[in-house]
Scaffold this motif. Structure first.
Motif, PDB file in Angstrom:
ATOM      1  N   UNK A 160      28.452  36.773 -18.666  1.00 31.53           N
ATOM      2  CA  UNK A 160      27.255  37.715 -18.856  1.00 31.53           C
ATOM      3  C   UNK A 160      27.290  38.402 -20.157  1.00 31.53           C
ATOM      4  N   UNK A 161      28.339  38.584 -20.715  1.00 34.20           N
ATOM      5  CA  UNK A 161      28.597  39.180 -22.218  1.00 34.20           C
ATOM      6  C   UNK A 161      28.304  38.008 -23.049  1.00 34.20           C
ATOM      7  N   UNK A 162      28.848  36.782 -22.943  1.00 36.28           N
ATOM      8  CA  UNK A 162      28.470  35.692 -23.886  1.00 36.28           C
ATOM      9  C   UNK A 162      27.159  35.190 -23.939  1.00 36.28           C
ATOM     10  N   UNK A 163      26.104  35.322 -22.699  1.00 29.61           N
ATOM     11  CA  UNK A 163      24.997  35.091 -22.642  1.00 29.61           C
ATOM     12  C   UNK A 163      24.014  35.590 -23.794  1.00 29.61           C
ATOM     13  N   UNK A 164      24.177  37.015 -23.696  1.00 32.38           N
ATOM     14  CA  UNK A 164      23.717  37.822 -24.655  1.00 32.38           C
ATOM     15  C   UNK A 164      23.845  37.399 -26.018  1.00 32.38           C
ATOM     16  N   UNK A 165      25.115  37.226 -26.288  1.00 35.21           N
ATOM     17  CA  UNK A 165      25.253  37.118 -27.813  1.00 35.21           C
ATOM     18  C   UNK A 165      25.079  35.838 -28.282  1.00 35.21           C
ATOM     19  N   UNK A 166      24.942  34.469 -27.392  1.00 34.69           N
ATOM     20  CA  UNK A 166      24.461  33.358 -27.769  1.00 34.69           C
ATOM     21  C   UNK A 166      22.945  33.324 -28.252  1.00 34.69           C
ATOM     22  N   UNK A 167      22.121  33.798 -27.424  1.00 36.90           N
ATOM     23  CA  UNK A 167      20.941  33.969 -27.594  1.00 36.90           C
ATOM     24  C   UNK A 167      20.606  35.037 -28.872  1.00 36.90           C
ATOM     25  N   UNK A 168      21.206  35.964 -29.080  1.00 39.08           N
ATOM     26  CA  UNK A 168      21.120  36.861 -29.929  1.00 39.08           C
ATOM     27  C   UNK A 168      21.655  36.298 -31.415  1.00 39.08           C
ATOM     28  N   UNK A 169      22.314  35.456 -31.428  1.00 37.69           N
ATOM     29  CA  UNK A 169      22.947  34.845 -32.842  1.00 37.69           C
ATOM     30  C   UNK A 169      21.660  33.522 -33.048  1.00 37.69           C
ATOM     31  N   UNK A 170      21.536  32.904 -31.933  1.00 34.92           N
ATOM     32  CA  UNK A 170      20.279  31.751 -32.245  1.00 34.92           C
ATOM     33  C   UNK A 170      19.248  32.326 -32.751  1.00 34.92           C
ATOM     34  N   UNK A 171      18.781  33.744 -32.621  1.00 37.16           N
ATOM     35  CA  UNK A 171      17.525  34.056 -32.704  1.00 37.16           C
ATOM     36  C   UNK A 171      17.418  34.901 -33.865  1.00 37.16           C
ATOM     37  N   UNK A 191      10.516  46.163 -28.960  1.00 31.09           N
ATOM     38  CA  UNK A 191      11.092  47.001 -28.077  1.00 31.09           C
ATOM     39  C   UNK A 191      10.538  47.066 -26.691  1.00 31.09           C
ATOM     40  N   UNK A 192       9.360  46.708 -26.459  1.00 34.52           N
ATOM     41  CA  UNK A 192       8.812  46.432 -24.998  1.00 34.52           C
ATOM     42  C   UNK A 192       9.244  45.543 -24.438  1.00 34.52           C
ATOM     43  N   UNK A 193       9.420  44.378 -24.977  1.00 36.50           N
ATOM     44  CA  UNK A 193      10.019  43.358 -24.331  1.00 36.50           C
ATOM     45  C   UNK A 193      11.741  43.617 -24.071  1.00 36.50           C
ATOM     46  N   UNK A 194      12.432  43.857 -24.734  1.00 36.55           N
ATOM     47  CA  UNK A 194      13.684  44.262 -24.392  1.00 36.55           C
ATOM     48  C   UNK A 194      13.928  45.320 -22.979  1.00 36.55           C
ATOM     49  N   UNK A 195      12.857  46.603 -23.356  1.00 39.18           N
ATOM     50  CA  UNK A 195      12.666  47.399 -22.084  1.00 39.18           C
ATOM     51  C   UNK A 195      12.692  46.901 -20.917  1.00 39.18           C
ATOM     52  N   UNK A 196      11.647  45.912 -20.824  1.00 44.00           N
ATOM     53  CA  UNK A 196      11.167  45.361 -19.503  1.00 44.00           C
ATOM     54  C   UNK A 196      12.256  44.442 -19.108  1.00 44.00           C
ATOM     55  N   UNK A 197      12.864  43.703 -19.840  1.00 41.67           N
ATOM     56  CA  UNK A 197      14.187  42.770 -19.371  1.00 41.67           C
ATOM     57  C   UNK A 197      15.203  43.601 -18.970  1.00 41.67           C
ATOM     58  N   UNK A 213      18.624  37.060 -17.337  1.00 43.54           N
ATOM     59  CA  UNK A 213      18.014  38.309 -18.025  1.00 43.54           C
ATOM     60  C   UNK A 213      18.921  38.646 -19.149  1.00 43.54           C
ATOM     61  N   UNK A 214      20.381  38.504 -19.059  1.00 45.69           N
ATOM     62  CA  UNK A 214      20.875  39.001 -20.202  1.00 45.69           C
ATOM     63  C   UNK A 214      20.816  38.047 -21.445  1.00 45.69           C
ATOM     64  N   UNK A 215      20.412  36.697 -21.319  1.00 48.84           N
ATOM     65  CA  UNK A 215      19.992  35.713 -22.261  1.00 48.84           C
ATOM     66  C   UNK A 215      18.727  36.175 -22.818  1.00 48.84           C
ATOM     67  N   UNK A 216      17.787  36.536 -21.739  1.00 55.95           N
ATOM     68  CA  UNK A 216      16.293  36.844 -22.466  1.00 55.95           C
ATOM     69  C   UNK A 216      16.519  38.045 -23.113  1.00 55.95           C
ATOM     70  N   UNK A 217      17.473  39.294 -23.034  1.00 55.49           N
ATOM     71  CA  UNK A 217      17.674  40.420 -23.352  1.00 55.49           C
ATOM     72  C   UNK A 217      18.240  40.079 -24.949  1.00 55.49           C
ATOM     73  N   UNK A 218      19.131  39.070 -25.070  1.00 58.44           N
ATOM     74  CA  UNK A 218      19.713  38.715 -26.409  1.00 58.44           C
ATOM     75  C   UNK A 218      18.462  38.303 -27.390  1.00 58.44           C
ATOM     76  N   UNK A 219      17.393  37.491 -26.853  1.00 59.40           N
ATOM     77  CA  UNK A 219      16.211  37.342 -27.694  1.00 59.40           C
ATOM     78  C   UNK A 219      15.588  38.356 -27.978  1.00 59.40           C
ATOM     79  N   UNK A 220      15.216  39.465 -27.001  1.00 56.83           N
ATOM     80  CA  UNK A 220      14.510  40.601 -27.288  1.00 56.83           C
ATOM     81  C   UNK A 220      15.042  41.449 -28.486  1.00 56.83           C
ATOM     82  N   UNK A 221      16.302  41.654 -28.454  1.00 56.28           N
ATOM     83  CA  UNK A 221      17.226  42.544 -29.255  1.00 56.28           C
ATOM     84  C   UNK A 221      17.411  41.992 -30.679  1.00 56.28           C
ATOM     85  N   UNK A 222      17.427  40.637 -30.592  1.00 56.55           N
ATOM     86  CA  UNK A 222      17.613  39.764 -31.939  1.00 56.55           C
ATOM     87  C   UNK A 222      16.309  40.139 -32.860  1.00 56.55           C
TER      88      UNK A 222
END
Length: 565
Positions: A160-171, A191-197, A213-222
């Motif tokens: 769950x932690x790794x999924x966030x950072x994988x997408x966070x790095x890729x984007x 801001x709106x996208x990460x808030x909803x996710x 959802x954790x992977x999608x959150x990484x994209x939003x916060x990237x």
């Protein structure tokens, strides 16, 4: 334009005006006094200026004044001519001065900076607090019951932690989009996208649903990591560390708030039919979706269209940011591919990225695992949530003081080295205490220098990287490199505290101590490299002696770029 050209000086009195070399002239005797400033024969253009100056006193007193053959009211704003003023050569016989470069006062600039701090910096710091809250509250959710309710294993929680950072790095490349899209639209969507996710995590009932959802959150916060670059469009190099500090300090504040909220919601969860961890995700995530509306309304795209500044202040905000390396230069909108290519082959960008990688191993792991670490020290679930907050409150104030001192002395490397070693000492204390099976108090004390150190080091590293790129596109590209490589650190950090290492987690503590020690070594190397470059360019590292004069400006044209060490 000669040095006798009159500058509009705020709303100056009608009896005296300011010429471009900073001298105040009595307009009643302007013609007679002005001749004393001339060091050589006058050109026809200068004769015209003197003739125009001699009539200024009467024109001002009658409510009008002339300039270049046109009539103006006494309260007219001459700031539209600032570009022309800055491009004209200084008068013959006297060297150019900083005062001659910008037609605004110290007080005007200070007021603009104060407004930017109050209305912009504090707002983006609040947004970062929401961002960090939504990414790191999964550690509190674990202690609050999510781990058992979703029947997670230690390896699944790490995923769950790794999924966030994988997408966070890729984007991370999305940092470049700050140069492509209007800031208020782009940031509002992010801001709106990460808030909803983040809010939707409250509805999950399985490992796979929350993993997605954790992977999608990484994209939003990237998309949000470009904020330090965005702030560099509003502040000078020597002002940026404090503003980045105000921004980054929201991270320890968010972690402290997360611990306090988790403590409250854990108590509330025992009295209501909804699980405490679901309440936590919902109440900490949904506010971001609401705030996105205010982002669209309030965030300026650039200094020239900030709604909270009046027209005169917007002009001052633009003029004060004339490029440090060339006051005549203007930054083009959009991306400059030449600058992207130059930054991609710049070794300094990768050395900064290596520092960020090492720092992020600790920066990303401790906030997530601290409630668990404290819980394993023997404290109850409720006490663990509460005790995770105080170290971050201390770190919050430490970041602000560090950033202020770094800007005051215009030095970055010394503060990175000091705080990296401070964090390393905290981790070493926890590792040694764990090896000797010391009591919980001594291990808990070690959390304080660790948190104070790595939060402050991250702040200065980001500022240092932005300071030493000349162009906006280079800054955006350099920040992307830092984030791409630096955010690989969390992929290491999430593996440092497995359940099998409890209750002391000695391996994780020792690893973080080693990485923070490496940050100090890399900072020393970067300092030596930049000092060598400055020496080769023949640039002195002295402060400008004219900062307190009546009129202010940036470096004089012709000076080469000075690397901040």
């Amino acid at each position: 334009m000669s040095s006798y050209e009159l500058l509009h000086h705020g709303h100056a009195s009608t009896d005296s005006l300011v010429v471009s070399d900073g001298h105040s002239l009595d307009t009643n005797n302007a013609a007679s006094e002005s001749s004393s400033y001339l060091d050589g024969p006058r050109t026809p253009h200068e004769e015209y200026q003197l003739a125009d100056l001699s009539t200024t006193g009467n024109a001002v007193k009658s409510g009008n004044r002339k300039r270049d053959g046109r009539s103006y009211n006494a309260d007219d704003d001459f700031s539209d001519d600032a570009d022309t003023l800055c491009e004209e050569k200084p008068r013959r016989g006297r060297p150019p001065t900083i005062q001659s470069s910008m037609p605004y006062t110290v007080d005007e600039e200070r007021e603009v900076v104060r407004r930017l701090d109050r209305r912009l910096v504090l707002f983006v710091a609040f947004l970062y607090m929401l961002s960090f809250l939504d990414r790191s509250n999964i550690g509190n959710a674990k202690v609050a019951g999510m781990y058992n309710d979703l029947h997670l294993s230690s390896e699944q929680f790490e995923w769950l932690l790794r999924a966030f950072y994988i997408t966070y790095v890729l984007f991370e490349w999305m940092t470049l989009l700050w140069k492509v899209f209007a800031a208020h639209k782009y940031l509002a969507i992010v801001v709106g996208s990460w808030g909803i996710i983040a809010s939707l995590q409250a509805l999950t009932f399985s490992f796979w649903s929350i993993l997605i959802l954790r992977a999608c959150l990484g994209i939003g916060e990237a998309g949000f990591v470009g904020i330090p670059f965005y702030l560099s469009m509003f502040f000078k190099r020597e002002e940026l560390a404090l503003r980045t500090g105000l921004f980054i300090s929201a991270a320890p504040l968010a972690t402290a708030i997360a611990g306090t909220l988790a403590w409250m919601l854990t108590k509330i969860g025992d009295q209501v039919p909804i699980a405490s961890w679901r309440l936590l995700f919902l109440l900490e995530g949904f506010p971001s979706a609401v705030v996105a509306v205010f982002v669209w309304i309030n965030i300026p795209d650039e200094p020239g269209n900030a709604k909270f500044l009046n027209p005169r202040q917007r002009k001052v905000a633009k003029l004060r940011l004339r490029r440090d390396d060339d006051p005549k230069a203007t930054e083009r909108k959009g991306l400059t591919w030449k600058d992207i290519g130059h930054t991609l082959i710049d070794p300094k960008a990768y050395l900064m990225a290596a520092m960020m990688f090492c720092c992020n191993v600790a920066f990303s792991s401790l906030p997530v695992f601290l409630p668990t670490i404290i819980n394993e020290m023997g404290y109850s679930r409720l006490s663990s949530q509460a005790l995770s907050a105080p170290p971050y409150f201390v770190a919050f104030f430490t970041v602000l003081v560090t950033a202020w001192l770094s800007d005051s002395y215009r030095v970055r490397s010394n503060f990175v080295i000091f705080h990296a070693l401070l964090a390393a000492s905290g981790y070493t204390l926890m590792a040694v205490a764990g090896t000797n099976e010391a009591g919980p108090l001594i291990r808990y004390i070690g959390v304080y220098p660790a948190a104070m150190g790595f939060f402050s080091a991250v702040t200065i590293i980001i500022t240092w990287a932005l300071n030493n790129q000349k162009h906006d596109t280079g800054k955006a590209t350099g920040l992307s490199i830092i984030q791409y490589i630096g955010q690989l650190g969390p992929l290491v950090g999430v593996h440092l505290y497995p359940q099998s290492d409890r209750p002391y987690f000695v391996k994780g503590m020792a690893t973080c101590a080693g990485f923070m020690g490496m940050v100090a070594i890399l900072a020393v190397a970067m300092r030596l490299i930049l000092m060598s470059k400055n020496r080769k360019q023949g640039i002195a590292q002295e402060r400008n002696e004219d900062e307190g004069d009546a009129l202010v400006g940036s470096q004089r044209a012709g000076e080469r770029f000075v690397f901040i060490i």
